[in-house]
Design an enzyme around this catalytic site. Structure first.
Site, short mmCIF file in Angstrom:
data_model
loop_
_atom_site.label_atom_id
_atom_site.label_comp_id
_atom_site.label_asym_id
_atom_site.label_seq_id
_atom_site.Cartn_x
_atom_site.Cartn_y
_atom_site.Cartn_z
CG HIS A 127 -0.43 0.03 2.52
ND1 HIS A 127 -0.18 1.22 3.14
CD2 HIS A 127 -0.03 -0.94 3.36
CE1 HIS A 127 0.34 0.96 4.33
NE2 HIS A 127 0.44 -0.33 4.49
CB ALA A 128 0.20 4.83 0.40
#
Lengths: 86, 154
Positions: free
Chosen positions: A15-16
């Site tokens: 994810h980010a």
């Protein structure tokens, strides 16, 4: 040129924040590095590209590395994705 | 994941007059609250700021995707804004400037951190990698045109 399949062991996948961290590590190297998941391939030095794969824990991605430091890149990035670097 | 069902009129904010990251996040959170995504807006904003402090959510290409994962989120949501004037997302952080004019704020319930969160992030990133898509968002003159950006292709 080196190619390797890696199963992601990062707890929440790429994810980010892990994508940003991964990109930062990849960008330290000279080699061209490509991540492949299914029929999509992206530049491993681009955060937006790495995030776009949406690679979750347990999924397998391919790493293609081409350049003078490819052996070191393979070790470092595989360790990161397999959660062995901390 | 198809984002169209999330992008209702009330969460699309075109030509926002936001002077700072703070105002931008606050304005987008208000819209998520109006859309019924949030149990508690202030708690949600705290979660977004906690995440902002852990590392940048600006991705280059004019784009930032701030997000909060919190039990103060009732149902997953996303709010979009196009800013009237680009702002430096790294203002007062000591990091190199990163100017942003397209912002998506994601609200994710705690228990969907590994599923919905990853899917929303990757869908937005996949679309926005395309320069043509970014141009369409920068030029869209209606909320419907913003939604259409996420319809095209597969």
């Amino acid at each position: 040129m080196k190619e390797m399949d890696i199963t992601i062991q990062l707890e929440h996948g790429l994810h980010a924040r892990p994508a940003a961290e991964f990109t930062r590590v990849a960008s330290r190297f000279k080699s061209d590095i490509t991540l492949v998941k299914g029929d999509r391939s992206v530049n491993a030095k681009s955060i937006i590209g790495v995030m776009s794969l949406g690679a979750a824990k347990g999924e397998t991605i391919k790493l293609i590395i081409d350049g003078e430091d490819e052996a070191e890149v393979a070790d470092v990035l595989a360790a990161y994705l397999e959660g062995r670097d901390n | 994941m198809n984002l169209r069902p999330f992008l209702k009129d009330e969460v699309i904010w075109l030509d926002a007059d936001c002077p700072s990251r703070e105002k931008c996040i606050e304005g987008l959170a208000e819209r998520l609250e109006q859309a019924g995504s949030l149990e508690n807006k202030d708690h949600f904003i705290s979660a977004v700021w906690k995440r902002e402090k852990e590392g940048t959510t600006a991705l280059g290409f004019d784009l930032a995707i701030p997000h909060g994962k919190s039990d103060s989120v009732k149902k997953a949501g996303v709010a979009f804004t196009r800013l009237k004037k680009p702002i430096n997302w790294h203002e007062n952080t000591g990091e190199e400037a990163s100017y942003v004019s397209i912002v998506f704020l994601l609200a994710i319930p705690d228990k969907e951190a590994d599923t919905t969160h990853l899917e929303m992030l990757s869908e937005i990133a996949r679309r926005l990698m395309d320069e043509g898509v970014r141009a369409r968002l920068l030029q869209a003159s209606s909320t419907e045109e913003v939604r259409q950006v996420f319809d095209s292709g597969d």
